[in-house]
Design a protein around this motif. Structure first.
Motif, short mmCIF file in Angstrom:
data_model
loop_
_atom_site.label_atom_id
_atom_site.label_comp_id
_atom_site.label_asym_id
_atom_site.label_seq_id
_atom_site.Cartn_x
_atom_site.Cartn_y
_atom_site.Cartn_z
N THR A 140 -14.49 14.61 7.53
CA THR A 140 -13.71 14.84 8.75
C THR A 140 -12.26 14.44 8.55
O THR A 140 -11.34 15.17 8.92
CB THR A 140 -14.33 14.04 9.92
OG1 THR A 140 -15.65 14.51 10.15
CG2 THR A 140 -13.51 14.22 11.19
N GLN A 141 -12.05 13.25 7.99
CA GLN A 141 -10.68 12.79 7.77
C GLN A 141 -9.96 13.64 6.73
O GLN A 141 -8.75 13.87 6.84
CB GLN A 141 -10.70 11.33 7.32
CG GLN A 141 -11.18 10.38 8.40
CD GLN A 141 -11.11 8.93 7.94
OE1 GLN A 141 -10.05 8.42 7.61
NE2 GLN A 141 -12.26 8.28 7.89
N LYS A 142 -10.67 14.11 5.74
CA LYS A 142 -10.03 14.88 4.67
C LYS A 142 -9.63 16.27 5.13
O LYS A 142 -8.50 16.73 4.86
CB LYS A 142 -10.98 14.98 3.47
CG LYS A 142 -10.42 15.80 2.29
CD LYS A 142 -9.17 15.14 1.73
CE LYS A 142 -8.62 15.95 0.54
NZ LYS A 142 -7.39 15.34 0.02
N TYR A 143 -10.53 16.97 5.80
CA TYR A 143 -10.29 18.39 6.09
C TYR A 143 -9.87 18.68 7.53
O TYR A 143 -9.38 19.77 7.82
CB TYR A 143 -11.54 19.21 5.77
CG TYR A 143 -11.84 19.25 4.30
CD1 TYR A 143 -11.01 19.96 3.43
CD2 TYR A 143 -12.92 18.56 3.77
CE1 TYR A 143 -11.28 20.00 2.06
CE2 TYR A 143 -13.20 18.59 2.40
CZ TYR A 143 -12.37 19.31 1.56
OH TYR A 143 -12.63 19.34 0.21
N LEU A 144 -10.05 17.72 8.42
CA LEU A 144 -9.69 17.98 9.82
C LEU A 144 -8.54 17.10 10.29
O LEU A 144 -7.56 17.60 10.84
CB LEU A 144 -10.92 17.78 10.71
CG LEU A 144 -12.07 18.75 10.46
CD1 LEU A 144 -13.26 18.44 11.37
CD2 LEU A 144 -11.63 20.20 10.66
N GLY A 326 -8.24 0.84 -2.31
CA GLY A 326 -8.03 2.27 -2.21
C GLY A 326 -6.62 2.61 -1.81
O GLY A 326 -6.03 3.59 -2.31
N ALA A 327 -6.02 1.83 -0.91
CA ALA A 327 -4.65 2.09 -0.47
C ALA A 327 -3.65 1.85 -1.59
O ALA A 327 -2.69 2.62 -1.77
CB ALA A 327 -4.31 1.22 0.74
N GLY A 333 0.21 3.15 -1.95
CA GLY A 333 0.74 1.90 -1.41
C GLY A 333 1.11 2.02 0.05
O GLY A 333 0.62 2.87 0.79
N LEU A 334 2.01 1.14 0.49
CA LEU A 334 2.42 1.11 1.89
C LEU A 334 3.13 2.39 2.31
O LEU A 334 2.98 2.86 3.43
CB LEU A 334 3.32 -0.10 2.14
CG LEU A 334 2.66 -1.48 1.96
CD1 LEU A 334 3.67 -2.59 2.19
CD2 LEU A 334 1.48 -1.63 2.92
N ASP A 335 3.93 2.96 1.39
CA ASP A 335 4.66 4.18 1.73
C ASP A 335 3.69 5.33 1.99
O ASP A 335 3.87 6.10 2.94
CB ASP A 335 5.62 4.55 0.60
CG ASP A 335 6.74 3.54 0.43
OD1 ASP A 335 7.04 2.85 1.43
OD2 ASP A 335 7.30 3.43 -0.68
N GLY A 336 2.69 5.45 1.14
CA GLY A 336 1.72 6.53 1.31
C GLY A 336 0.92 6.38 2.58
O GLY A 336 0.60 7.36 3.26
N GLY A 342 -1.47 8.98 2.11
CA GLY A 342 -2.44 8.13 1.42
C GLY A 342 -3.77 8.06 2.14
O GLY A 342 -4.83 7.96 1.50
N ALA A 343 -3.74 8.14 3.46
CA ALA A 343 -4.96 8.01 4.24
C ALA A 343 -5.89 9.21 4.09
O ALA A 343 -7.06 9.13 4.48
CB ALA A 343 -4.63 7.80 5.71
N THR A 344 -5.38 10.31 3.54
CA THR A 344 -6.20 11.50 3.35
C THR A 344 -6.45 11.82 1.88
O THR A 344 -6.99 12.89 1.56
CB THR A 344 -5.54 12.72 4.03
OG1 THR A 344 -4.22 12.91 3.49
CG2 THR A 344 -5.45 12.53 5.53
N SER A 345 -6.09 10.90 1.00
CA SER A 345 -6.36 11.12 -0.42
C SER A 345 -7.82 10.84 -0.72
O SER A 345 -8.45 9.97 -0.09
CB SER A 345 -5.47 10.21 -1.28
OG SER A 345 -5.80 8.85 -1.08
#
Length: 407
Positions: A140-144, A326-327, A333-336, A342-345
């Motif tokens: 859900t997080q990746k594709y939506l 993971g982050a 990192g924080l920038d992503g 980063g939250a969708t990688s």
């Protein structure tokens, strides 16, 4: 009497105001933890203690130590309870708990012991549910969610942002619904496993499913009813102030709603095991829970709260390190994390998903087990369920020992 979950037919318990066939109601008042049970077997299966009566081939409980009470500690006089002749002594323990009123440590230990002794049935159930839930969350997080990020620059129109926000809510609702279904199935099956563990009997995944399946729709209805009822109550108490533009009134209504919802939530905390183990209806399960909790609200609240704190801390200890790793490693990192990429990688989502699977697999049985054992404990305290459990576990002549006479 048999070893099937429930140990008593629906509606036959004293808290329902009805005795089982061929029995008399208790002489004392209702709702007391120390009253004698009206839940007695039909004549000929069990005889109450009478002076000078010795049952054939008795199996006597362990002899009391000097200074200790007579018999095991239960709810009736035969067990040395509050109205009995003695104090606490060693109780019969056919399964994961002793057959007497339980303390906090014994409830938690019973939940953990069931996980350890019956892990072949418990862990696969929670593992499968946790994998399904976390896999759904990751996809859900990746594709939506990646396509539903609200434009933070303010360049988008209000209509576009509103549509994006609405879509995000819809996706979250879908994700939550899948998690709800998974948790209901796991709770139903775990309830059956814990009910047998109390008797010292093992269980299998197939047997737990067959026993839980007839009540799944009702358990789903019970869960939705509690959730929808809480939402409606919150809206009724908060919306008037919000619509009137009175922030203070809305906040006051919110606090009042939270208090009422918490009170009702604990009052109906035992409805789930009552529904599953007594094979009853949603309405009767709510009534049963209300009567079992009456007079013990604060105790059940404290145990439930402590269990929630323990499982939350345990989950955090498992999930947080994997989330941070993971982050840092996969999320830029924080920038992503700040710009949302980063939250969708894949790396970040998989790390968080693995942590969630481990945490759910461990904590879900603990929460379900504590609820079931609280239900058993309340029925032992109020209805002398220890007598039924002892017979179901094959312990002969339990509670039939003649009390000592004299001073």
């Amino acid at each position: 009497m048999n070893d099937s979950p429930g140990w008593a037919t629906p509606g036959s318990s004293p808290s329902d105001g009805e005795g089982s066939p061929g029995t008399q109601p208790p002489a004392g008042g209702s709702g007391s933890d120390s009253k004698w049970s009206a839940e007695q077997p039909p004549p000929g299966q069990w005889s109450s203690p009478t002076p000078g009566h010795t049952p054939p081939n008795p199996q006597q409980p362990p002899a009391p130590q000097p200074g200790a009470g007579w018999g095991s500690y239960g709810t009736g006089p035969q067990n040395g309870g509050p109205n009995g002749w003695g104090a606490h002594t060693q109780a019969v323990k056919p399964g994961v708990i002793p057959l007497r009123p339980l303390g906090l440590g014994e409830i938690l230990d019973g939940a953990v012991s069931t996980m350890r002794k019956h892990w072949r049935a418990v862990l696969p159930i929670t593992l499968i549910v946790a994998v399904v839930v976390q896999l759904t969350s990751v996809l859900t997080q990746k594709y939506l969610f990646a396509d539903l990020v609200v434009d933070a620059s303010g360049s988008g129109t209000g209509k576009e942002e509103l549509e994006s926000f609405g879509s995000m809510i819809g996706v979250s609702a879908l994700d939550g619904f899948i998690q709800l279904v998974g948790s209901i199935v796991a709770t139903a099956m775990l309830t059956m496993i814990f009910s047998r563990a109390v008797l010292g009997h093992g269980s299998s995944i197939g047997a737990a499913w067959r026993e839980a399946r007839p009540q799944l729709l009702r358990l789903f209805g019970l869960t939705l009813l509690l959730g929808i009822g809480s939402a409606v109550l919150f809206g009724v108490l908060v919306l008037p102030g919000a619509l009137a533009g009175q922030a203070a009134l809305a906040i006051l209504g919110g606090f009042a709603a939270l208090g009422v919802i918490l009170w009702l939530w604990i009052r109906f905390a035992l409805a789930s095991p009552a529904l599953m183990l007594e094979q009853t209806t949603v309405r009767k399960a709510l009534v049963r829970s209300s009567k079992l909790v009456k007079g013990s609200w604060w105790r059940i609240f404290g145990i439930t709260l402590l269990t929630g704190i323990i499982t939350t801390l345990l989950s955090a200890l498992i999930v947080l390190p994997l989330t941070v790793m993971g982050a840092l490693v996969f999320g830029g990192g924080l920038d992503g994390m700040a710009d949302g990429t980063g939250a969708t990688s894949w790396g970040y989502l998989i790390s968080v998903g693995i942590g969630g699977v481990i945490a759910l697999t461990i904590t879900m049985p603990v929460q379900a087990g504590v609820t079931v054992l609280l239900y058993v404990d309340q029925r032992i305290r109020r209805e002398a369920l220890d007598l039924e459990l002892a017979r179901a576990a094959g312990i002969e002549n339990y509670g039939t020992t003649t009390p000592p006479t004299g001073g």
